[in-house]
Design a protein around this motif. Sequence first.
Motif, short mmCIF file in Angstrom:
data_model
loop_
_atom_site.label_atom_id
_atom_site.label_comp_id
_atom_site.label_asym_id
_atom_site.label_seq_id
_atom_site.Cartn_x
_atom_site.Cartn_y
_atom_site.Cartn_z
N ILE A 102 0.82 -1.22 0.00
CA ILE A 102 0.00 0.00 0.00
C ILE A 102 0.85 1.27 0.00
N ILE A 103 2.13 1.17 0.30
CA ILE A 103 2.98 2.36 0.31
C ILE A 103 3.08 2.89 -1.12
N GLY A 104 2.76 4.16 -1.26
CA GLY A 104 2.76 4.79 -2.57
C GLY A 104 1.39 4.84 -3.22
N CYS A 105 0.39 4.18 -2.62
CA CYS A 105 -0.96 4.17 -3.17
C CYS A 105 -1.70 5.47 -2.84
N PRO A 106 -2.50 5.94 -3.77
CA PRO A 106 -3.35 7.10 -3.45
C PRO A 106 -4.41 6.70 -2.43
N CYS A 107 -4.87 7.67 -1.66
CA CYS A 107 -5.87 7.37 -0.63
C CYS A 107 -6.71 8.60 -0.34
N THR A 108 -7.80 8.36 0.40
CA THR A 108 -8.71 9.42 0.82
C THR A 108 -9.03 9.23 2.30
N LEU A 109 -8.89 10.30 3.08
CA LEU A 109 -9.26 10.25 4.49
C LEU A 109 -10.78 10.31 4.61
N LEU A 110 -11.35 9.50 5.48
CA LEU A 110 -12.78 9.56 5.72
C LEU A 110 -13.16 10.80 6.52
N ASN A 111 -12.23 11.28 7.37
CA ASN A 111 -12.43 12.51 8.14
C ASN A 111 -11.39 13.52 7.68
N PRO A 112 -11.80 14.61 7.03
CA PRO A 112 -10.84 15.59 6.50
C PRO A 112 -9.90 16.14 7.58
N TYR A 113 -8.67 16.44 7.18
CA TYR A 113 -7.70 17.08 8.05
C TYR A 113 -7.48 18.49 7.50
N ASP A 114 -7.93 19.50 8.22
CA ASP A 114 -7.86 20.90 7.79
C ASP A 114 -8.41 21.09 6.38
N GLY A 115 -9.48 20.35 6.06
CA GLY A 115 -10.12 20.48 4.76
C GLY A 115 -9.54 19.59 3.67
N TYR A 116 -8.46 18.87 3.97
CA TYR A 116 -7.82 18.01 2.97
C TYR A 116 -8.21 16.56 3.21
N THR A 117 -8.46 15.84 2.12
CA THR A 117 -8.81 14.43 2.24
C THR A 117 -7.94 13.53 1.36
N ASP A 118 -7.40 14.06 0.27
CA ASP A 118 -6.66 13.24 -0.68
C ASP A 118 -5.17 13.25 -0.39
N GLY A 119 -4.54 12.08 -0.57
CA GLY A 119 -3.11 11.98 -0.32
C GLY A 119 -2.54 10.67 -0.82
N GLU A 120 -1.39 10.32 -0.25
CA GLU A 120 -0.67 9.11 -0.63
C GLU A 120 -0.14 8.44 0.63
N VAL A 121 -0.22 7.12 0.66
CA VAL A 121 0.30 6.36 1.80
C VAL A 121 1.83 6.37 1.74
N VAL A 122 2.48 6.81 2.82
CA VAL A 122 3.95 6.86 2.85
C VAL A 122 4.54 5.99 3.96
N GLY A 123 3.70 5.41 4.81
CA GLY A 123 4.20 4.53 5.86
C GLY A 123 3.11 3.61 6.36
#
Length: 59
Positions: free
Chosen positions: A11-32
């Motif tokens: 899963i490291i390097g995979c795109p992902c979406t947070l179910l609960n936004p962090y400061d309005g951001y939800t999209d990111g990438e798994v790095v650990g």
Amino acid sequence: MFYEEEQATDIIGCPCTLLNPYDGYTDGEVVGDYGYEIVVRLNNGKEVVEYRDEVLIYD
């Protein structure tokens, strides 16, 4: 913050979406992957630690 040993998983390097936004951001990438918790680098560059069941991971 206490972490277990980091795991080398597919899963490291995979795109992902947070179910609960962090400061309005939800999209990111798994790095650990620490088992029950994963580290996500959001699109704004911030890295956050979330429980695995609070993140949608796309492979």
